[in-house]
Design a protein around this motif. Sequence first.
Motif, PDB file in Angstrom:
ATOM      1  N   LEU A  22      35.610  39.207  40.760  1.00  0.00           N
ATOM      2  CA  LEU A  22      36.311  37.928  40.675  1.00  0.00           C
ATOM      3  C   LEU A  22      35.580  37.098  39.630  1.00  0.00           C
ATOM      4  O   LEU A  22      34.434  37.383  39.294  1.00  0.00           O
ATOM      5  CB  LEU A  22      36.323  37.231  42.031  1.00  0.00           C
ATOM      6  N   SER A  23      36.238  36.080  39.115  1.00  0.00           N
ATOM      7  CA  SER A  23      35.630  35.302  38.040  1.00  0.00           C
ATOM      8  C   SER A  23      34.404  34.527  38.510  1.00  0.00           C
ATOM      9  O   SER A  23      33.536  34.187  37.719  1.00  0.00           O
ATOM     10  CB  SER A  23      36.651  34.363  37.395  1.00  0.00           C
ATOM     11  N   THR A  24      34.317  34.281  39.818  1.00  0.00           N
ATOM     12  CA  THR A  24      33.156  33.584  40.371  1.00  0.00           C
ATOM     13  C   THR A  24      32.952  34.002  41.820  1.00  0.00           C
ATOM     14  O   THR A  24      33.924  34.262  42.543  1.00  0.00           O
ATOM     15  CB  THR A  24      33.332  32.048  40.280  1.00  0.00           C
ATOM     16  N   LYS A  25      31.690  34.058  42.261  1.00  0.00           N
ATOM     17  CA  LYS A  25      31.404  34.414  43.653  1.00  0.00           C
ATOM     18  C   LYS A  25      31.951  33.373  44.613  1.00  0.00           C
ATOM     19  O   LYS A  25      32.219  33.660  45.765  1.00  0.00           O
ATOM     20  CB  LYS A  25      29.888  34.553  43.877  1.00  0.00           C
ATOM     21  N   ALA A  26      32.115  32.159  44.126  1.00  0.00           N
ATOM     22  CA  ALA A  26      32.590  31.063  44.977  1.00  0.00           C
ATOM     23  C   ALA A  26      34.116  30.963  45.002  1.00  0.00           C
ATOM     24  O   ALA A  26      34.662  29.975  45.460  1.00  0.00           O
ATOM     25  CB  ALA A  26      31.990  29.752  44.488  1.00  0.00           C
ATOM     26  N   CYS A  27      34.795  31.989  44.505  1.00  0.00           N
ATOM     27  CA  CYS A  27      36.257  31.955  44.439  1.00  0.00           C
ATOM     28  C   CYS A  27      36.846  31.656  45.820  1.00  0.00           C
ATOM     29  O   CYS A  27      36.648  32.427  46.762  1.00  0.00           O
ATOM     30  CB  CYS A  27      36.795  33.294  43.926  1.00  0.00           C
ATOM     31  N   PRO A  28      37.577  30.539  45.952  1.00  0.00           N
ATOM     32  CA  PRO A  28      38.130  30.180  47.257  1.00  0.00           C
ATOM     33  C   PRO A  28      39.242  31.129  47.719  1.00  0.00           C
ATOM     34  O   PRO A  28      39.559  31.178  48.900  1.00  0.00           O
ATOM     35  CB  PRO A  28      38.672  28.762  47.041  1.00  0.00           C
ATOM     36  N   LEU A  29      39.809  31.884  46.787  1.00  0.00           N
ATOM     37  CA  LEU A  29      40.909  32.789  47.133  1.00  0.00           C
ATOM     38  C   LEU A  29      40.463  34.246  47.242  1.00  0.00           C
ATOM     39  O   LEU A  29      41.291  35.150  47.231  1.00  0.00           O
ATOM     40  CB  LEU A  29      42.018  32.669  46.080  1.00  0.00           C
ATOM     41  N   HIS A  30      39.166  34.467  47.359  1.00  0.00           N
ATOM     42  CA  HIS A  30      38.584  35.816  47.413  1.00  0.00           C
ATOM     43  C   HIS A  30      39.405  36.756  48.310  1.00  0.00           C
ATOM     44  O   HIS A  30      39.903  37.770  47.845  1.00  0.00           O
ATOM     45  CB  HIS A  30      37.136  35.706  47.913  1.00  0.00           C
ATOM     46  N   GLN A  31      39.543  36.422  49.582  1.00  0.00           N
ATOM     47  CA  GLN A  31      40.228  37.301  50.535  1.00  0.00           C
ATOM     48  C   GLN A  31      41.693  37.495  50.182  1.00  0.00           C
ATOM     49  O   GLN A  31      42.224  38.588  50.288  1.00  0.00           O
ATOM     50  CB  GLN A  31      40.109  36.752  51.966  1.00  0.00           C
ATOM     51  N   MET A  32      42.341  36.421  49.745  1.00  0.00           N
ATOM     52  CA  MET A  32      43.765  36.518  49.416  1.00  0.00           C
ATOM     53  C   MET A  32      43.993  37.411  48.204  1.00  0.00           C
ATOM     54  O   MET A  32      44.905  38.231  48.203  1.00  0.00           O
ATOM     55  CB  MET A  32      44.348  35.131  49.166  1.00  0.00           C
ATOM     56  N   ILE A  33      43.170  37.273  47.190  1.00  0.00           N
ATOM     57  CA  ILE A  33      43.323  38.096  45.974  1.00  0.00           C
ATOM     58  C   ILE A  33      43.114  39.564  46.319  1.00  0.00           C
ATOM     59  O   ILE A  33      43.877  40.426  45.888  1.00  0.00           O
ATOM     60  CB  ILE A  33      42.390  37.614  44.848  1.00  0.00           C
TER      61      ILE A  33
END
Length: 102
Positions: free
Chosen positions: A48-59
């Motif tokens: 992902l573009s960042t470890k803090a991506c708020p949409l991690h699980q959804m993506i």
Amino acid sequence: MCSVTKEQIYDAISTVIDPEVGFNLVELGLIYDVIIDESCNVKVVMTLSTKACPLHQMIVQWVEEAVKRVDGVNSVEVEVVWEPEWNISMASDNVKKALGAL
């Protein structure tokens, strides 16, 4: 023997758009590898573009669902890795240009 190709999987993943930037995950360079075994089990290695991506699980879920829609795919595993760390140079020229990185 499995008839599913990497190209089919990349095509399926390219339907998944990163809502933050509006580009698909393949264009962004977030898909590092696709591994397909003889039984048509697919493993997608991505970041992902960042470890803090708020949409991690959804993506991750969206990628899984897109790959499952490919005819012949048996199971899907999505592995998110942080090495190598993603940066804009991994994106397509189209994305770089749109984001002012070219």
